[in-house]
Design a protein around this motif. Structure first.
Motif, PDB file in Angstrom:
ATOM      1  N   PHE A   1       0.864  -1.181   0.000  1.00 23.66           N
ATOM      2  CA  PHE A   1       0.000   0.000   0.000  1.00 23.66           C
ATOM      3  C   PHE A   1       0.898   1.228   0.000  1.00 23.66           C
ATOM      4  O   PHE A   1       1.947   1.241   0.665  1.00 23.66           O
ATOM      5  CB  PHE A   1      -0.898   0.037   1.234  1.00 23.66           C
ATOM      6  CG  PHE A   1      -1.918  -1.074   1.270  1.00 23.66           C
ATOM      7  CD1 PHE A   1      -2.929  -1.141   0.316  1.00 23.66           C
ATOM      8  CD2 PHE A   1      -1.877  -2.043   2.258  1.00 23.66           C
ATOM      9  CE1 PHE A   1      -3.873  -2.163   0.351  1.00 23.66           C
ATOM     10  CE2 PHE A   1      -2.815  -3.065   2.298  1.00 23.66           C
ATOM     11  CZ  PHE A   1      -3.816  -3.125   1.341  1.00 23.66           C
ATOM     12  N   SER A   2       0.477   2.270  -0.720  1.00 30.55           N
ATOM     13  CA  SER A   2       1.258   3.511  -0.712  1.00 30.55           C
ATOM     14  C   SER A   2       0.447   4.694  -0.190  1.00 30.55           C
ATOM     15  O   SER A   2       0.934   5.818  -0.173  1.00 30.55           O
ATOM     16  CB  SER A   2       1.807   3.806  -2.104  1.00 30.55           C
ATOM     17  OG  SER A   2       0.744   3.877  -3.031  1.00 30.55           O
ATOM     18  N   GLN A   3      -0.795   4.438   0.188  1.00 30.72           N
ATOM     19  CA  GLN A   3      -1.551   5.489   0.869  1.00 30.72           C
ATOM     20  C   GLN A   3      -2.619   4.873   1.756  1.00 30.72           C
ATOM     21  O   GLN A   3      -3.084   3.761   1.511  1.00 30.72           O
ATOM     22  CB  GLN A   3      -2.166   6.472  -0.126  1.00 30.72           C
ATOM     23  CG  GLN A   3      -3.242   5.920  -1.030  1.00 30.72           C
ATOM     24  CD  GLN A   3      -3.692   6.977  -2.028  1.00 30.72           C
ATOM     25  OE1 GLN A   3      -2.876   7.563  -2.755  1.00 30.72           O
ATOM     26  NE2 GLN A   3      -4.990   7.250  -2.066  1.00 30.72           N
ATOM     27  N   ALA A   4      -2.965   5.627   2.818  1.00 32.19           N
ATOM     28  CA  ALA A   4      -4.005   5.197   3.757  1.00 32.19           C
ATOM     29  C   ALA A   4      -5.098   6.250   3.767  1.00 32.19           C
ATOM     30  O   ALA A   4      -4.820   7.450   3.666  1.00 32.19           O
ATOM     31  CB  ALA A   4      -3.427   5.020   5.150  1.00 32.19           C
ATOM     32  N   GLU A   5      -6.329   5.788   3.891  1.00 31.45           N
ATOM     33  CA  GLU A   5      -7.481   6.693   3.862  1.00 31.45           C
ATOM     34  C   GLU A   5      -8.418   6.339   5.004  1.00 31.45           C
ATOM     35  O   GLU A   5      -8.430   5.208   5.493  1.00 31.45           O
ATOM     36  CB  GLU A   5      -8.216   6.539   2.523  1.00 31.45           C
ATOM     37  CG  GLU A   5      -7.314   6.827   1.330  1.00 31.45           C
ATOM     38  CD  GLU A   5      -7.918   6.444  -0.008  1.00 31.45           C
ATOM     39  OE1 GLU A   5      -9.147   6.563  -0.174  1.00 31.45           O
ATOM     40  OE2 GLU A   5      -7.153   6.008  -0.883  1.00 31.45           O
ATOM     41  N   LEU A   6      -9.209   7.295   5.432  1.00 26.37           N
ATOM     42  CA  LEU A   6     -10.208   7.019   6.464  1.00 26.37           C
ATOM     43  C   LEU A   6     -11.277   8.097   6.434  1.00 26.37           C
ATOM     44  O   LEU A   6     -11.072   9.191   5.912  1.00 26.37           O
ATOM     45  CB  LEU A   6      -9.552   6.930   7.850  1.00 26.37           C
ATOM     46  CG  LEU A   6      -8.673   8.092   8.302  1.00 26.37           C
ATOM     47  CD1 LEU A   6      -9.498   9.182   8.929  1.00 26.37           C
ATOM     48  CD2 LEU A   6      -7.654   7.582   9.314  1.00 26.37           C
ATOM     49  N   GLY A   7     -12.416   7.747   6.993  1.00 29.56           N
ATOM     50  CA  GLY A   7     -13.501   8.710   7.146  1.00 29.56           C
ATOM     51  C   GLY A   7     -13.678   9.010   8.620  1.00 29.56           C
ATOM     52  O   GLY A   7     -13.581   8.109   9.451  1.00 29.56           O
ATOM     53  N   VAL A   8     -13.924  10.285   8.935  1.00 35.01           N
ATOM     54  CA  VAL A   8     -14.087  10.680  10.336  1.00 35.01           C
ATOM     55  C   VAL A   8     -15.141  11.785  10.402  1.00 35.01           C
ATOM     56  O   VAL A   8     -15.145  12.687   9.555  1.00 35.01           O
ATOM     57  CB  VAL A   8     -12.724  11.122  10.939  1.00 35.01           C
ATOM     58  CG1 VAL A   8     -12.073  12.239  10.156  1.00 35.01           C
ATOM     59  CG2 VAL A   8     -12.847  11.504  12.401  1.00 35.01           C
ATOM     60  N   TYR A   9     -16.046  11.702  11.373  1.00 32.78           N
ATOM     61  CA  TYR A   9     -17.041  12.762  11.508  1.00 32.78           C
ATOM     62  C   TYR A   9     -16.319  14.062  11.859  1.00 32.78           C
ATOM     63  O   TYR A   9     -15.395  14.073  12.686  1.00 32.78           O
ATOM     64  CB  TYR A   9     -18.101  12.390  12.546  1.00 32.78           C
ATOM     65  CG  TYR A   9     -18.907  11.186  12.125  1.00 32.78           C
ATOM     66  CD1 TYR A   9     -19.377  11.091  10.807  1.00 32.78           C
ATOM     67  CD2 TYR A   9     -19.190  10.141  12.990  1.00 32.78           C
ATOM     68  CE1 TYR A   9     -20.088   9.985  10.380  1.00 32.78           C
ATOM     69  CE2 TYR A   9     -19.906   9.028  12.569  1.00 32.78           C
ATOM     70  CZ  TYR A   9     -20.356   8.959  11.254  1.00 32.78           C
ATOM     71  OH  TYR A   9     -21.049   7.861  10.829  1.00 32.78           O
ATOM     72  N   SER A  10     -16.748  15.140  11.214  1.00 31.38           N
ATOM     73  CA  SER A  10     -15.980  16.392  11.292  1.00 31.38           C
ATOM     74  C   SER A  10     -15.939  16.963  12.709  1.00 31.38           C
ATOM     75  O   SER A  10     -15.031  17.722  13.041  1.00 31.38           O
ATOM     76  CB  SER A  10     -16.543  17.428  10.320  1.00 31.38           C
ATOM     77  OG  SER A  10     -17.886  17.690  10.643  1.00 31.38           O
ATOM     78  N   ASP A  11     -16.908  16.580  13.565  1.00 37.07           N
ATOM     79  CA  ASP A  11     -16.910  17.089  14.946  1.00 37.07           C
ATOM     80  C   ASP A  11     -16.154  16.151  15.906  1.00 37.07           C
ATOM     81  O   ASP A  11     -16.144  16.391  17.113  1.00 37.07           O
ATOM     82  CB  ASP A  11     -18.351  17.301  15.433  1.00 37.07           C
ATOM     83  CG  ASP A  11     -19.195  16.031  15.352  1.00 37.07           C
ATOM     84  OD1 ASP A  11     -18.666  14.980  14.915  1.00 37.07           O
ATOM     85  OD2 ASP A  11     -20.383  16.095  15.714  1.00 37.07           O
ATOM     86  N   ASN A  12     -15.512  15.118  15.387  1.00 34.58           N
ATOM     87  CA  ASN A  12     -14.734  14.193  16.232  1.00 34.58           C
ATOM     88  C   ASN A  12     -13.315  14.766  16.389  1.00 34.58           C
ATOM     89  O   ASN A  12     -12.350  14.288  15.789  1.00 34.58           O
ATOM     90  CB  ASN A  12     -14.724  12.804  15.596  1.00 34.58           C
ATOM     91  CG  ASN A  12     -14.100  11.740  16.492  1.00 34.58           C
ATOM     92  OD1 ASN A  12     -13.600  12.047  17.578  1.00 34.58           O
ATOM     93  ND2 ASN A  12     -14.112  10.507  16.031  1.00 34.58           N
ATOM     94  N   ALA A  13     -13.238  15.834  17.200  1.00 37.10           N
ATOM     95  CA  ALA A  13     -11.999  16.625  17.278  1.00 37.10           C
ATOM     96  C   ALA A  13     -10.803  15.778  17.727  1.00 37.10           C
ATOM     97  O   ALA A  13      -9.687  15.961  17.238  1.00 37.10           O
ATOM     98  CB  ALA A  13     -12.206  17.789  18.242  1.00 37.10           C
ATOM     99  N   ARG A  14     -11.057  14.865  18.645  1.00 39.04           N
ATOM    100  CA  ARG A  14      -9.951  14.047  19.161  1.00 39.04           C
ATOM    101  C   ARG A  14      -9.346  13.198  18.042  1.00 39.04           C
ATOM    102  O   ARG A  14      -8.115  13.129  17.872  1.00 39.04           O
ATOM    103  CB  ARG A  14     -10.480  13.148  20.277  1.00 39.04           C
ATOM    104  CG  ARG A  14      -9.447  12.340  21.003  1.00 39.04           C
ATOM    105  CD  ARG A  14     -10.128  11.438  22.007  1.00 39.04           C
ATOM    106  NE  ARG A  14     -10.793  12.197  23.057  1.00 39.04           N
ATOM    107  CZ  ARG A  14     -10.212  12.577  24.194  1.00 39.04           C
ATOM    108  NH1 ARG A  14      -8.946  12.283  24.417  1.00 39.04           N
ATOM    109  NH2 ARG A  14     -10.879  13.239  25.094  1.00 39.04           N
ATOM    110  N   ALA A  15     -10.216  12.573  17.248  1.00 39.39           N
ATOM    111  CA  ALA A  15      -9.725  11.715  16.162  1.00 39.39           C
ATOM    112  C   ALA A  15      -9.043  12.560  15.079  1.00 39.39           C
ATOM    113  O   ALA A  15      -7.972  12.199  14.581  1.00 39.39           O
ATOM    114  CB  ALA A  15     -10.878  10.905  15.578  1.00 39.39           C
ATOM    115  N   VAL A  16      -9.653  13.701  14.710  1.00 39.81           N
ATOM    116  CA  VAL A  16      -9.058  14.550  13.672  1.00 39.81           C
ATOM    117  C   VAL A  16      -7.662  14.995  14.106  1.00 39.81           C
ATOM    118  O   VAL A  16      -6.700  14.958  13.336  1.00 39.81           O
ATOM    119  CB  VAL A  16      -9.975  15.764  13.366  1.00 39.81           C
ATOM    120  CG1 VAL A  16      -9.270  16.765  12.455  1.00 39.81           C
ATOM    121  CG2 VAL A  16     -11.290  15.296  12.733  1.00 39.81           C
ATOM    122  N   LYS A  17      -7.526  15.372  15.398  1.00 41.97           N
ATOM    123  CA  LYS A  17      -6.220  15.796  15.918  1.00 41.97           C
ATOM    124  C   LYS A  17      -5.210  14.654  15.823  1.00 41.97           C
ATOM    125  O   LYS A  17      -4.055  14.842  15.423  1.00 41.97           O
ATOM    126  CB  LYS A  17      -6.414  16.249  17.372  1.00 41.97           C
ATOM    127  CG  LYS A  17      -5.173  16.663  18.098  1.00 41.97           C
ATOM    128  CD  LYS A  17      -5.069  18.182  18.211  1.00 41.97           C
ATOM    129  CE  LYS A  17      -3.714  18.613  18.732  1.00 41.97           C
ATOM    130  NZ  LYS A  17      -3.528  18.346  20.153  1.00 41.97           N
TER     131      LYS A  17
END
Ligand SMILES: CC(C)(COP(=O)(O)OP(=O)(O)OC[C@H]1O[C@@H](n2cnc3c(N)ncnc32)[C@H](O)[C@@H]1OP(=O)(O)O)[C@@H](O)C(=O)NCCC(=O)NCCS
Length: 183
Positions: free
Chosen positions: A133-149
């Motif tokens: 694999f040469s890239q990783a992707e994910l979906g995260v709810y925009s208000d999930n500040a802890r995960a986005v950080k």
């Protein structure tokens, strides 16, 4: 499945964490973990009532996972309990997508904010190039500040936004960010 090297590492507060790949006999513990984490957070795909897999279905899922060489699951144990889990899997089976993997992660609420999420993410990301694999992707709810950080700290960037991706029981709509990391 690519197997993680079984070992004990320390969180920054000194707590020992055992990292290891799952076995089929972990099916019940994983089901319990899925139910617990769905109840502890609004940020996973499944609502608490939607963890309806039977033990046999979970065993079959693990069996399939263990025989698929391009999948990874890493479990983190603190004491005897499953504290966190991360999975890495191909975005799709077609040749034009073969370089893209997707990641999903959950940590038990009692252990949030102690670096376990980052530890698990680094562990699967370190295995991804070996699986071509040469890239990783994910979906995260925009208000999930802890995960986005957490993801931004690892170098992930926001590549897109799905408006109203999530409909909550009270009618509230939440956007999903599509994040990615090229390595
Ligand atoms: C998202 C999740 C995996 C993070 O795990 P974790 O063990 O808490 O992660 P870490 O402790 O390694 O890192 C959390 C980061 O959030 C930051 N953080 C902590 N509290 C925060 C807050 N209230 N707001 C924003 N950021 C916060 C920390 O500073 C840390 O970033 P840093 O290391 O750059 O300082 C965990 O909270 C979880 O399982 N949540 C429920 C399920 C979920 O959201 N899964 C991801 C779906 S995409």
């Amino acid at each position: 499945m690519m197997v993680t090297q079984r070992r004990t590492v320390l969180l920054r507060d000194g707590t020992p964490v055992l990292l290891r790949s799952p076995e089929v006999k972990d099916a019940q513990a994983l089901l319990d973990f899925l139910k617990a984490t769905a109840g502890e957070s609004d940020n996973l795909l499944r609502a608490p009532g939607e963890i309806t897999m039977t033990l046999q279905q979970e065993e079959a899922f693990l069996d399939a996972l263990l025989t698929d060489e391009r999948r990874v699951m890493v479990n983190a144990y603190i004491g005897d309990g499953l504290a966190g889990n991360v999975t890495l899997f191909p975005v799709g089976g077609r040749s034009r997508m073969r370089h893209r993997c997707e990641i999903g992660i959950a940590v038990r609420r009692a252990y949030w904010g102690r670096g376990l999420g980052a530890l698990l993410m680094r562990e699967v990301l370190s295995l991804a190039p070996g699986l071509r694999f040469s890239q990783a992707e994910l979906g995260v709810y925009s208000d999930n500040a802890r995960a986005v950080k957490l993801y931004e700290g690892l170098g992930f960037e926001t590549w897109g936004r799905v408006k109203n991706a999530c409909l909550m029981p009270d009618g509230r709509l939440r956007d999903e960010l599509l994040m990615g990391l090229v390595f």
